[in-house]
Design a protein around this motif. Structure first.
Motif, PDB file in Angstrom:
ATOM      1  N   GLY A 114       8.522  93.445  20.768  1.00  0.00           N
ATOM      2  CA  GLY A 114       8.540  91.995  20.628  1.00  0.00           C
ATOM      3  C   GLY A 114       9.237  91.546  19.362  1.00  0.00           C
ATOM      4  O   GLY A 114       9.978  90.554  19.352  1.00  0.00           O
ATOM      5  N   ILE A 115       9.011  92.282  18.286  1.00  0.00           N
ATOM      6  CA  ILE A 115       9.677  91.973  17.006  1.00  0.00           C
ATOM      7  C   ILE A 115      11.186  92.105  17.166  1.00  0.00           C
ATOM      8  O   ILE A 115      11.948  91.213  16.782  1.00  0.00           O
ATOM      9  N   VAL A 116      11.626  93.215  17.719  1.00  0.00           N
ATOM     10  CA  VAL A 116      13.065  93.462  17.866  1.00  0.00           C
ATOM     11  C   VAL A 116      13.697  92.452  18.819  1.00  0.00           C
ATOM     12  O   VAL A 116      14.783  91.928  18.543  1.00  0.00           O
ATOM     13  N   THR A 117      13.011  92.157  19.910  1.00  0.00           N
ATOM     14  CA  THR A 117      13.541  91.172  20.857  1.00  0.00           C
ATOM     15  C   THR A 117      13.700  89.811  20.187  1.00  0.00           C
ATOM     16  O   THR A 117      14.737  89.154  20.324  1.00  0.00           O
ATOM     17  N   GLY A 118      12.695  89.392  19.445  1.00  0.00           N
ATOM     18  CA  GLY A 118      12.772  88.118  18.730  1.00  0.00           C
ATOM     19  C   GLY A 118      13.883  88.094  17.704  1.00  0.00           C
ATOM     20  O   GLY A 118      14.626  87.108  17.593  1.00  0.00           O
ATOM     21  N   LEU A 119      14.012  89.174  16.946  1.00  0.00           N
ATOM     22  CA  LEU A 119      15.087  89.248  15.952  1.00  0.00           C
ATOM     23  C   LEU A 119      16.458  89.222  16.611  1.00  0.00           C
ATOM     24  O   LEU A 119      17.382  88.561  16.116  1.00  0.00           O
ATOM     25  N   ARG A 120      16.598  89.935  17.715  1.00  0.00           N
ATOM     26  CA  ARG A 120      17.891  89.937  18.433  1.00  0.00           C
ATOM     27  C   ARG A 120      18.269  88.540  18.881  1.00  0.00           C
ATOM     28  O   ARG A 120      19.437  88.160  18.814  1.00  0.00           O
ATOM     29  N   GLU A 121      17.291  87.785  19.356  1.00  0.00           N
ATOM     30  CA  GLU A 121      17.562  86.421  19.813  1.00  0.00           C
ATOM     31  C   GLU A 121      18.044  85.526  18.673  1.00  0.00           C
ATOM     32  O   GLU A 121      18.906  84.685  18.864  1.00  0.00           O
ATOM     33  N   ILE A 122      17.487  85.705  17.501  1.00  0.00           N
ATOM     34  CA  ILE A 122      17.832  84.855  16.362  1.00  0.00           C
ATOM     35  C   ILE A 122      19.049  85.383  15.604  1.00  0.00           C
ATOM     36  O   ILE A 122      19.965  84.631  15.284  1.00  0.00           O
TER      37      ILE A 122
ATOM     38  N   ARG B 155       2.761  80.658  11.022  1.00  0.00           N
ATOM     39  CA  ARG B 155       2.835  81.159  12.403  1.00  0.00           C
ATOM     40  C   ARG B 155       3.711  82.414  12.477  1.00  0.00           C
ATOM     41  O   ARG B 155       3.393  83.381  13.171  1.00  0.00           O
ATOM     42  N   ALA B 156       4.831  82.406  11.747  1.00  0.00           N
ATOM     43  CA  ALA B 156       5.736  83.562  11.743  1.00  0.00           C
ATOM     44  C   ALA B 156       5.024  84.796  11.205  1.00  0.00           C
ATOM     45  O   ALA B 156       5.218  85.906  11.713  1.00  0.00           O
ATOM     46  N   TYR B 157       4.199  84.605  10.182  1.00  0.00           N
ATOM     47  CA  TYR B 157       3.459  85.741   9.636  1.00  0.00           C
ATOM     48  C   TYR B 157       2.500  86.309  10.681  1.00  0.00           C
ATOM     49  O   TYR B 157       2.445  87.519  10.895  1.00  0.00           O
ATOM     50  N   GLU B 158       1.758  85.419  11.331  1.00  0.00           N
ATOM     51  CA  GLU B 158       0.820  85.882  12.354  1.00  0.00           C
ATOM     52  C   GLU B 158       1.546  86.661  13.447  1.00  0.00           C
ATOM     53  O   GLU B 158       1.093  87.729  13.860  1.00  0.00           O
ATOM     54  N   ASP B 159       2.667  86.122  13.898  1.00  0.00           N
ATOM     55  CA  ASP B 159       3.438  86.808  14.938  1.00  0.00           C
ATOM     56  C   ASP B 159       3.967  88.146  14.443  1.00  0.00           C
ATOM     57  O   ASP B 159       3.969  89.138  15.179  1.00  0.00           O
ATOM     58  N   SER B 160       4.411  88.197  13.187  1.00  0.00           N
ATOM     59  CA  SER B 160       4.980  89.439  12.658  1.00  0.00           C
ATOM     60  C   SER B 160       3.948  90.553  12.578  1.00  0.00           C
ATOM     61  O   SER B 160       4.294  91.730  12.626  1.00  0.00           O
ATOM     62  N   VAL B 161       2.695  90.181  12.496  1.00  0.00           N
ATOM     63  CA  VAL B 161       1.607  91.162  12.440  1.00  0.00           C
ATOM     64  C   VAL B 161       1.123  91.536  13.841  1.00  0.00           C
ATOM     65  O   VAL B 161       0.852  92.695  14.122  1.00  0.00           O
ATOM     66  N   ARG B 162       1.059  90.555  14.725  1.00  0.00           N
ATOM     67  CA  ARG B 162       0.462  90.781  16.040  1.00  0.00           C
ATOM     68  C   ARG B 162       1.409  91.380  17.082  1.00  0.00           C
ATOM     69  O   ARG B 162       0.964  92.110  17.961  1.00  0.00           O
ATOM     70  N   LEU B 163       2.681  91.048  17.010  1.00  0.00           N
ATOM     71  CA  LEU B 163       3.617  91.538  18.029  1.00  0.00           C
ATOM     72  C   LEU B 163       3.854  93.039  17.897  1.00  0.00           C
ATOM     73  O   LEU B 163       3.859  93.574  16.783  1.00  0.00           O
ATOM     74  N   ASP B 164       4.077  93.696  19.019  1.00  0.00           N
ATOM     75  CA  ASP B 164       4.481  95.100  18.957  1.00  0.00           C
ATOM     76  C   ASP B 164       5.958  95.153  18.537  1.00  0.00           C
ATOM     77  O   ASP B 164       6.633  94.130  18.478  1.00  0.00           O
ATOM     78  N   ILE B 165       6.438  96.334  18.249  1.00  0.00           N
ATOM     79  CA  ILE B 165       7.796  96.447  17.722  1.00  0.00           C
ATOM     80  C   ILE B 165       8.837  95.971  18.740  1.00  0.00           C
ATOM     81  O   ILE B 165       9.866  95.409  18.366  1.00  0.00           O
TER      82      ILE B 165
ATOM     83  N   ARG C 191       9.535  93.955  10.632  1.00  0.00           N
ATOM     84  CA  ARG C 191       8.447  92.974  10.621  1.00  0.00           C
ATOM     85  C   ARG C 191       8.679  91.931   9.515  1.00  0.00           C
ATOM     86  O   ARG C 191       8.483  90.735   9.733  1.00  0.00           O
ATOM     87  N   THR C 192       9.086  92.392   8.348  1.00  0.00           N
ATOM     88  CA  THR C 192       9.374  91.470   7.248  1.00  0.00           C
ATOM     89  C   THR C 192      10.552  90.567   7.599  1.00  0.00           C
ATOM     90  O   THR C 192      10.514  89.357   7.354  1.00  0.00           O
TER      91      THR C 192
END
Length: 131
Positions: A25-33, A13-23, A70-71
């Protein structure tokens, strides 16, 4: 050629999200974690203002940084299947025996992504499998 990947494999699921999300979304998710400071490190910037601007979409990182983020998102997603944010942050920053006692964050920031990325993903999967 398509290689089938079982949906139960850690990180699917993480791989799919890492490909589909725009940057953003990626940055927001990383900031949260990981927190803004660690995202700035991974993004090769010295301040969290850039991270905020990337998340908001008012500024875009370069292509190389996008791939690093993304990685990193993919790796964080693998770990988040079983670990808390605190453990994930420690994992990214701590010395990792599977990575030559270097931290995943330092490697993802400094090394060639095509070389180190698969090693960091494998180390995350190993951590999930073996604790």
């Amino acid at each position: 050629m398509s290689i089938p990947v079982p949906a139960s494999q850690p990180g699917h699921r993480a791989y799919e999200d890492s490909v589909r999300l725009d940057i953003g979304g990626i940055v927001t998710g990383l900031r949260e974690i990981l927190g803004a400071q660690l995202v700035a490190c991974l993004g090769r910037v010295s301040n969290t203002r850039s991270v905020r601007e990337w998340a908001e979409g008012s500024r875009a990182p370069g292509a190389d940084v996008v791939q690093r983020l993304r990685t990193s998102y993919y790796v964080a997603g693998i770990l988040s299947e079983r670990e808390s944010g605190t453990v994930i942050q420690a994992w990214f920053q701590g010395m990792n025996p599977e990575l030559g006692d270097k931290s995943p964050a330092a490697l993802l920031r400094a090394e060639r992504l095509d070389v180190i990325g698969p090693d960091v993903v494998a180390a995350a999967r190993s951590f999930i499998a073996h604790g």
